[in-house]
Design a protein around this motif. Structure first.
Motif, PDB file in Angstrom:
ATOM      1  N   UNK A 279      21.448 -24.571  -4.611  1.00 40.06           N
ATOM      2  CA  UNK A 279      22.487 -22.768  -4.357  1.00 40.06           C
ATOM      3  C   UNK A 279      21.068 -21.848  -4.780  1.00 40.06           C
ATOM      4  N   UNK A 280      21.109 -20.848  -4.683  1.00 40.27           N
ATOM      5  CA  UNK A 280      20.105 -19.700  -4.950  1.00 40.27           C
ATOM      6  C   UNK A 280      19.888 -19.506  -5.613  1.00 40.27           C
ATOM      7  N   UNK A 281      19.978 -19.216  -7.232  1.00 37.47           N
ATOM      8  CA  UNK A 281      19.528 -19.330  -7.743  1.00 37.47           C
ATOM      9  C   UNK A 281      18.054 -19.351  -8.366  1.00 37.47           C
ATOM     10  N   UNK A 282      17.312 -20.619  -7.895  1.00 38.83           N
ATOM     11  CA  UNK A 282      15.944 -20.622  -7.950  1.00 38.83           C
ATOM     12  C   UNK A 282      15.004 -19.817  -7.335  1.00 38.83           C
ATOM     13  N   UNK A 283      15.721 -19.919  -6.047  1.00 42.18           N
ATOM     14  CA  UNK A 283      15.395 -18.612  -5.039  1.00 42.18           C
ATOM     15  C   UNK A 283      15.040 -17.150  -5.573  1.00 42.18           C
ATOM     16  N   UNK A 284      15.846 -16.445  -6.502  1.00 48.59           N
ATOM     17  CA  UNK A 284      16.908 -15.010  -6.394  1.00 48.59           C
ATOM     18  C   UNK A 284      15.584 -14.781  -8.102  1.00 48.59           C
ATOM     19  N   UNK A 285      15.593 -16.098  -8.705  1.00 46.68           N
ATOM     20  CA  UNK A 285      14.534 -15.658 -10.253  1.00 46.68           C
ATOM     21  C   UNK A 285      13.258 -15.837  -9.486  1.00 46.68           C
ATOM     22  N   UNK A 286      12.886 -16.722  -9.026  1.00 45.90           N
ATOM     23  CA  UNK A 286      12.056 -16.543  -8.308  1.00 45.90           C
ATOM     24  C   UNK A 286      11.005 -14.928  -7.848  1.00 45.90           C
ATOM     25  N   UNK A 287      12.110 -14.048  -7.196  1.00 47.24           N
ATOM     26  CA  UNK A 287      11.781 -13.155  -6.476  1.00 47.24           C
ATOM     27  C   UNK A 287      11.620 -12.451  -6.666  1.00 47.24           C
ATOM     28  N   UNK A 288      13.229 -11.817  -7.662  1.00 49.23           N
ATOM     29  CA  UNK A 288      13.284 -11.434  -8.775  1.00 49.23           C
ATOM     30  C   UNK A 288      11.666 -10.834  -9.946  1.00 49.23           C
ATOM     31  N   UNK A 289      11.357 -12.644 -10.402  1.00 49.16           N
ATOM     32  CA  UNK A 289      10.375 -12.757 -11.469  1.00 49.16           C
ATOM     33  C   UNK A 289       8.959 -11.750 -10.486  1.00 49.16           C
ATOM     34  N   UNK A 290       8.372 -11.965  -9.560  1.00 49.72           N
ATOM     35  CA  UNK A 290       7.686 -11.539  -7.906  1.00 49.72           C
ATOM     36  C   UNK A 290       7.969 -10.382  -8.094  1.00 49.72           C
ATOM     37  N   UNK A 291       8.803  -9.446  -8.065  1.00 53.64           N
ATOM     38  CA  UNK A 291       8.698  -8.533  -7.708  1.00 53.64           C
ATOM     39  C   UNK A 291       8.566  -7.027  -8.407  1.00 53.64           C
ATOM     40  N   UNK A 292       9.276  -8.355  -9.998  1.00 55.44           N
ATOM     41  CA  UNK A 292       9.098  -6.994 -10.519  1.00 55.44           C
ATOM     42  C   UNK A 292       7.430  -7.017 -11.977  1.00 55.44           C
ATOM     43  N   UNK A 293       6.883  -8.170 -11.120  1.00 59.97           N
ATOM     44  CA  UNK A 293       6.231  -8.310 -11.779  1.00 59.97           C
ATOM     45  C   UNK A 293       4.512  -6.778 -10.974  1.00 59.97           C
ATOM     46  N   UNK A 294       5.303  -6.673  -9.962  1.00 60.89           N
ATOM     47  CA  UNK A 294       4.773  -5.282  -9.388  1.00 60.89           C
ATOM     48  C   UNK A 294       4.655  -3.861 -10.041  1.00 60.89           C
TER      49      UNK A 294
ATOM     50  N   UNK B 287       5.009   3.615  -7.108  1.00 63.39           N
ATOM     51  CA  UNK B 287       5.924   2.504  -7.515  1.00 63.39           C
ATOM     52  C   UNK B 287       5.298   1.311  -7.959  1.00 63.39           C
ATOM     53  N   UNK B 288       4.393   0.968  -7.144  1.00 64.64           N
ATOM     54  CA  UNK B 288       3.427  -0.432  -7.249  1.00 64.64           C
ATOM     55  C   UNK B 288       1.475  -0.283  -8.217  1.00 64.64           C
ATOM     56  N   UNK B 289       1.682  -0.953  -8.971  1.00 64.89           N
ATOM     57  CA  UNK B 289       1.055  -0.553  -9.642  1.00 64.89           C
ATOM     58  C   UNK B 289      -0.993  -0.311  -9.032  1.00 64.89           C
ATOM     59  N   UNK B 290      -0.807   0.771  -9.512  1.00 62.44           N
ATOM     60  CA  UNK B 290      -2.395   1.063  -7.940  1.00 62.44           C
ATOM     61  C   UNK B 290      -3.863  -0.202  -8.223  1.00 62.44           C
TER      62      UNK B 290
ATOM     63  N   UNK C 285       0.555  -1.104  -0.272  1.00 65.04           N
ATOM     64  CA  UNK C 285      -0.008   0.198   0.228  1.00 65.04           C
ATOM     65  C   UNK C 285       0.644   0.856   0.030  1.00 65.04           C
ATOM     66  N   UNK C 286       1.870   0.914   0.867  1.00 67.63           N
ATOM     67  CA  UNK C 286       2.753   1.822   0.911  1.00 67.63           C
ATOM     68  C   UNK C 286       3.644   2.502  -1.044  1.00 67.63           C
TER      69      UNK C 286
END
Length: 192
Positions: A177-192, A147-150, A140-141
């Motif tokens: 390793x961390x590759x899958x988690x980091x890809x997932x995080x970036x995809x989710x946050x970038x979709x906002x 910054x985030x789609x209203x 909401x902030x």
């Protein structure tokens, strides 16, 4: 007159949390707790009542510490999306850095006892609700700041982030390793 307690109950709860986290509720014996806490059987039962009561206190201890850590990360200054990304990344990195790959105590409890144990289910639900609310506040902030789609539903988006976090907790138990988690995080946050 009874003898004074020879241990700090709060420290004992923290130690018990580690035992329950590592072994799970069903596989933790009273003797495991006595050994880890360095106390007698009488002290265990006189102070906590039962293994079950100590488990509930351990879940509360974990929930409060994890909520404080997450809130601390999300309350930092800076862009909302980056705070969300950082919180998720740090959670993933902490899981992967754990040599025992314990994952999340709450997620483990939900998998082992969820639905079959009303008290444990309610306790874990409270933790998940708290986490989701913290995500929702940042979303909401971010929407107010442009910054985030209203047009995104903040509650639904927070649920997506919670589901992402829970999924990463489970995946971390087998990840190399961390590759899958980091890809997932970036995809989710970038979709906002």
């Amino acid at each position: 007159m009874g003898r004074p307690k020879q241990f700090d109950p709060d420290t004992a709860v923290a130690q018990a949390t580690e035992v329950f986290w590592r072994k799970g509720y069903a596989d933790t014996t009273p003797q495991d707790l006595i050994d880890a806490l360095g106390i007698g059987k009488g002290s265990l039962y006189n102070t906590f009542g039962s293994k079950r009561a100590l488990f509930e206190r351990a879940l509360e201890h974990y929930r409060d510490n994890q909520a404080a850590a997450l809130t601390g990360l999300l309350d930092r200054p800076g862009p909302a999306k980056e705070r969300l990304r950082t919180a998720l990344r740090l959670a993933a990195e902490a899981n992967l850095a754990d040599p025992d790959r314990r994952g999340c105590f709450a997620v483990n409890t939900a998998a082992a006892l969820g639905g079959a144990d009303a008290e444990a289910t309610a306790s874990v639900r409270r933790m998940f609700d708290r986490t989701e609310s913290a995500f929702e506040a940042v979303i909401e902030e971010g929407q107010r700041a442009g910054e985030i789609d209203r047009g995104r539903d903040p509650k639904a988006t927070a649920s997506m982030l919670l589901s992402t976090l829970i999924g990463m907790q489970v995946l971390s138990k087998t990840a190399e390793g961390s590759e899958r988690s980091m890809r997932t995080i970036d995809a989710v946050i970038d979709s906002l």
